[in-house]
Every structure is written in C-alpha cells, then in structure tokens.
Design an enzyme around this catalytic site. Structure first.
Site, PDB file in Angstrom:
ATOM      1  N   GLY A  10       2.186  -3.739   3.218  1.00 26.09           N
ATOM      2  CA  GLY A  10       1.838  -2.792   4.288  1.00 26.09           C
ATOM      3  C   GLY A  10       0.397  -3.003   4.749  1.00 26.09           C
ATOM      4  N   ARG A  20       6.590  -8.401   4.296  1.00 26.54           N
ATOM      5  CA  ARG A  20       7.056  -8.231   2.917  1.00 26.54           C
ATOM      6  C   ARG A  20       8.110  -9.320   2.710  1.00 26.54           C
ATOM      7  NH1 ARG A  20       4.974  -3.068   1.629  1.00 26.54           N
ATOM      8  NH2 ARG A  20       5.172  -1.494   3.242  1.00 26.54           N
ATOM      9  N   ASP A  25       0.165  -3.649  -4.733  1.00 23.54           N
ATOM     10  CA  ASP A  25       0.594  -4.199  -6.029  1.00 23.54           C
ATOM     11  C   ASP A  25       1.717  -5.221  -5.917  1.00 23.54           C
ATOM     12  OD1 ASP A  25       2.418  -2.283  -5.396  1.00 23.54           O
ATOM     13  OD2 ASP A  25       2.375  -1.262  -7.335  1.00 23.54           O
ATOM     14  N   THR A  76      -4.499  -1.257   0.574  1.00 25.72           N
ATOM     15  CA  THR A  76      -3.350  -0.363   0.803  1.00 25.72           C
ATOM     16  C   THR A  76      -3.875   1.051   1.017  1.00 25.72           C
ATOM     17  OG1 THR A  76      -1.494   0.786  -0.257  1.00 25.72           O
ATOM     18  CG2 THR A  76      -3.048  -0.243  -1.742  1.00 25.72           C
ATOM     19  N   ASP A  78      -2.441   3.591   0.072  1.00 16.27           N
ATOM     20  CA  ASP A  78      -1.927   4.461  -0.994  1.00 16.27           C
ATOM     21  C   ASP A  78      -2.926   4.737  -2.119  1.00 16.27           C
ATOM     22  OD1 ASP A  78       0.423   4.316   0.440  1.00 16.27           O
ATOM     23  OD2 ASP A  78       1.318   2.797  -0.853  1.00 16.27           O
ATOM     24  N   ASP A 120      -3.079   3.262  -4.832  1.00 15.61           N
ATOM     25  CA  ASP A 120      -2.265   3.338  -6.057  1.00 15.61           C
ATOM     26  C   ASP A 120      -2.439   2.130  -6.969  1.00 15.61           C
ATOM     27  OD1 ASP A 120      -1.067   1.528  -4.372  1.00 15.61           O
ATOM     28  OD2 ASP A 120       0.962   2.262  -4.652  1.00 15.61           O
ATOM     29  N   ARG A 147       3.544   6.463  -1.149  1.00 17.33           N
ATOM     30  CA  ARG A 147       4.600   5.947  -2.044  1.00 17.33           C
ATOM     31  C   ARG A 147       4.730   6.857  -3.259  1.00 17.33           C
ATOM     32  NH1 ARG A 147       6.923   0.901  -1.255  1.00 17.33           N
ATOM     33  NH2 ARG A 147       5.265   0.148   0.090  1.00 17.33           N
TER      34      ARG A 147
HETATM   35  O1  F6P Z   1       2.301   1.070   0.907  1.00 16.88           O
HETATM   36  C1  F6P Z   1       1.943   1.573   2.156  1.00 16.88           C
HETATM   37  C2  F6P Z   1       3.044   2.419   2.728  1.00 16.88           C
HETATM   38  O2  F6P Z   1       2.631   2.870   3.998  1.00 16.88           O
HETATM   39  C3  F6P Z   1       3.520   3.578   1.869  1.00 16.88           C
HETATM   40  O3  F6P Z   1       2.639   4.675   1.911  1.00 16.88           O
HETATM   41  C4  F6P Z   1       4.872   3.853   2.453  1.00 16.88           C
HETATM   42  O4  F6P Z   1       5.709   4.480   1.511  1.00 16.88           O
HETATM   43  C5  F6P Z   1       5.363   2.484   2.796  1.00 16.88           C
HETATM   44  O5  F6P Z   1       4.221   1.651   2.910  1.00 16.88           O
HETATM   45  C6  F6P Z   1       6.159   2.380   4.075  1.00 16.88           C
HETATM   46  O6  F6P Z   1       6.610   1.085   4.194  1.00 16.88           O
HETATM   47  P1  F6P Z   1       7.210   0.472   5.529  1.00 16.88           P
HETATM   48  O7  F6P Z   1       6.075   0.261   6.482  1.00 16.88           O
HETATM   49  O8  F6P Z   1       7.813  -0.817   5.092  1.00 16.88           O
HETATM   50  O9  F6P Z   1       8.171   1.470   6.060  1.00 16.88           O
END
Ligand code: F6P
Length: 320
Positions: A11, A72, A103, A126, A128, A130, A172
């Site tokens: 992300g 991803r 991560d 990120t 997050d 996290d 997340r």
């Molecule tokens: O890891 C960053 C994040 O924005 C999280 O907070 C969220 O759960 C996820 O990515 C959303 O992913 P995507 O953009 O693939 O929907």
C-alpha cells in the site's frame, strides 16, 4: 557497492516519494549509480527497471503516492518467482536493494537477502504504523492528520444534527491510527483491536453524555475491530437512535506528506544508503526515541508491534 536499486511496494503511503528522493540523492552524492524499480516486486520480476538521475527525483518531496508505483504481488512468495527477480538484478550488476513498504514487502526483502548476495535494506512505509522495531513508519503522521481533519468536519455536522457518528479508519490489525486520531479528535469513544470494549460501554457513554446535555458523540473505530456499518446497526438497535457511519477509506493514504513524514522519510532514505555503503544487509531501518536504528528482518518478524496502551488510558480519562 557501486550500483543500487530502490522500489516501493504494498500500500502506498505519503512520504514514500521523499524516501525515494533521499535514497537516490544519497546514492549519487556518494558516487553510486541508482536504479528505480517500477511497480514494486512486479517490476523486479518483469524487469521494469530504469536508471535514475538527480533530476528524476526533483519536485517530488511534497507529492503523495509514489513515482515508482506500487503493487502487491502474492506470487513473490514463490522462490521460483524470486529467482527471476534476482536474475534481473544480477544482469544489471546491482549490488544493493532498498525496499520501501510494509511488513509484506519486508518478507519479500528478507527472502531475497537470504537467497542472493545483493545486499538488501528495508524502509518502513505504511500508514498503519504496524511494523515492529520502529516508533513510526512513513505515512502514519500524514494519515493521522487526514483523519483528524475529517473528525473535525464530521463533528460539525454531528453537532448540528445532535447525532452520534462512527468514523471507521484504516490500520489493518493495528489500532495506532484510531488511537491517536481518537485523542487528537477528542472522540467520545474509541475502539481498537488491542483493547476490546463491550458495545454496552459505548451505549452507556452515549446515554451518559446525553444526560449531561451533550449534543453529539464521535466514535472512532479501527477497521481491525469490525465494520463501521455493522457497528452502526448494532448501536441503533441498542439506543434506538440514528447512528451515522463514515468510512474514510483510501483518502487516508493520499495527500501531501506532512513535514514530519518528509523529515522521517529523508532520514530513513539517507540511512538506508549509509547501511549499504557499510556493506550491511538483511536489515530494516527504524527510529526509536528519535535515533535511527537498524534491525535484522528476522528480529522484526519475531517481535510484535505493540500499541501504547497508556495512551488508551489517557483517552478514557479525557473522554468522560
Ligand atoms: O496497509 C495499508 C492499508 O491501507 C490498510 O490500512 C488497509 O487495510 C489496506 O491497506 C487496504 O488495502 P487495499 O488498498 O489493497 O484495499
């Protein structure tokens, strides 16, 4: 160390561009050639790699997103797929790789560093926050400010209509964004995965607030707890009141990076290249008590990121 490559993965997060700029400029300053890998690990596998010059990273420190694009790639868990990536790096004579991401991206970087002689360093990027072994990740501060701005706006309408509002935020499985946004936004209730609260407590808070003449209620909900719409339906059932839910979604990932994120990203990018110049590998950079540190990927994964629950207690005391 003569040639290094940099990529952004997973992300996107505001401040990633500032990190790319710092990697590129530190590398060139120290006499290295530097290559940008486009679309993260996907670009590594598809050989989407281009040489970068000082000017290529001009005018990007203030831009959200990532000029290198991100993706991803679950297939990167397959060693055969990673071998294609390694071959592409070797063909170009790359000696060092900087991976900016969360991560999931670190896992790829750790596997690569175990399977090739090319040195690998991770930078935590990120929203997050996290990732273990660093107090902050790139993008967290900007996302936090975006959320607080949204809470302030929702509060205006919540107050005008005397309603309770749920604001669902990203993160997340981590509650960091919700926790700090809840404090900074003066929320009445806060739900994070690390501290489960009974729904009846939220109902009591809404009721107690109303008794004291409170006109509205803001409930900040971390996405890792449950969906905002589900919580809204449950609260409506229990209180008999209209509860609105705002899911902030991907606006939290975009926008101009805050000054704090730009500084953090610049320091991380510079430090990552310094580590490569010192022939270090298989490590992630971080910041602890405002000092730059680096930690082996294995240690990053064997420890868990922990939210500071003393802040949660503070929020409980302030939201009476
Ligand atoms: O890891 C960053 C994040 O924005 C999280 O907070 C969220 O759960 C996820 O990515 C959303 O992913 P995507 O953009 O693939 O929907």
């Amino acid at each position: 160390m003569k040639k290094i490559a940099v990529l952004t993965s997973g992300g996107d997060a505001p401040g990633m561009n500032a990190a790319v700029r710092a990697v590129v400029r530190t590398a060139i300053y120290n006499g290295l050639e530097v290559y940008g890998v486009y679309q993260g690990y996907k670009g590594l596998v598809e050989n989407n790699i281009k040489k970068l010059e000082v000017g290529d990273v001009g005018g990007i420190i203030n831009r959200g997103g990532t000029i290198l694009y991100s993706a991803r790639l679950p297939e990167f868990a397959d060693p055969k797929v990673r071998q294609i990536a390694i071959k592409n790096l070797e063909k170009l004579g790359i000696d060092g790789l900087v991976v900016i991401g969360g991560d999931g991206s670190y896992r790829g970087a750790m596997e690569l560093s175990n399977e090739m002689s090319i040195k690998t360093i991770g930078i935590p990027g990120t929203i997050d926050n996290d990732i273990c072994c660093t107090d902050f990740t790139i993008g967290f501060d900007t996302a936090l400010n975006t959320i607080v701005d949204a809470i302030d706006k929702v509060r205006d309408t919540a107050s005008s209509h005397e309603r309770a509002f749920i604001i669902e935020v990203m993160g997340r499985n981590a509650g960091d964004l919700a926790l700090l946004a809840g404090i900074a936004g003066g929320s009445e209730s806060l739900l994070i995965p690390e501290k489960r609260e009974d729904i009846s407590d939220i109902v009591s808070r809404i009721k107690a607030g109303e008794k004291r003449g409170k006109k509205h209620s803001i409930i900040v909900l971390a996405e890792g707890v449950m969906g905002g719409q589900v919580l809204a339906a449950q609260l409506k059932e229990l209180t008999g009141e209209e509860i609105r839910c705002t899911i902030l979604g991907h606006i939290q990932r975009g926008g101009t990076p805050s000054a704090m994120d730009r500084v953090l990203a610049s320091r991380f990018g510079n430090y990552a290249v310094q580590l490569l110049l010192a022939e270090k590998s298989g490590r992630a950079v971080g910041i602890q008590n405002n000092r730059l540190v680096s930690t082996r990927f294995e240690d990053v994964f064997s420890n868990t990121h922990e939210v500071d629950l003393t802040i949660y207690d503070v929020s409980k005391q302030l939201s009476i």
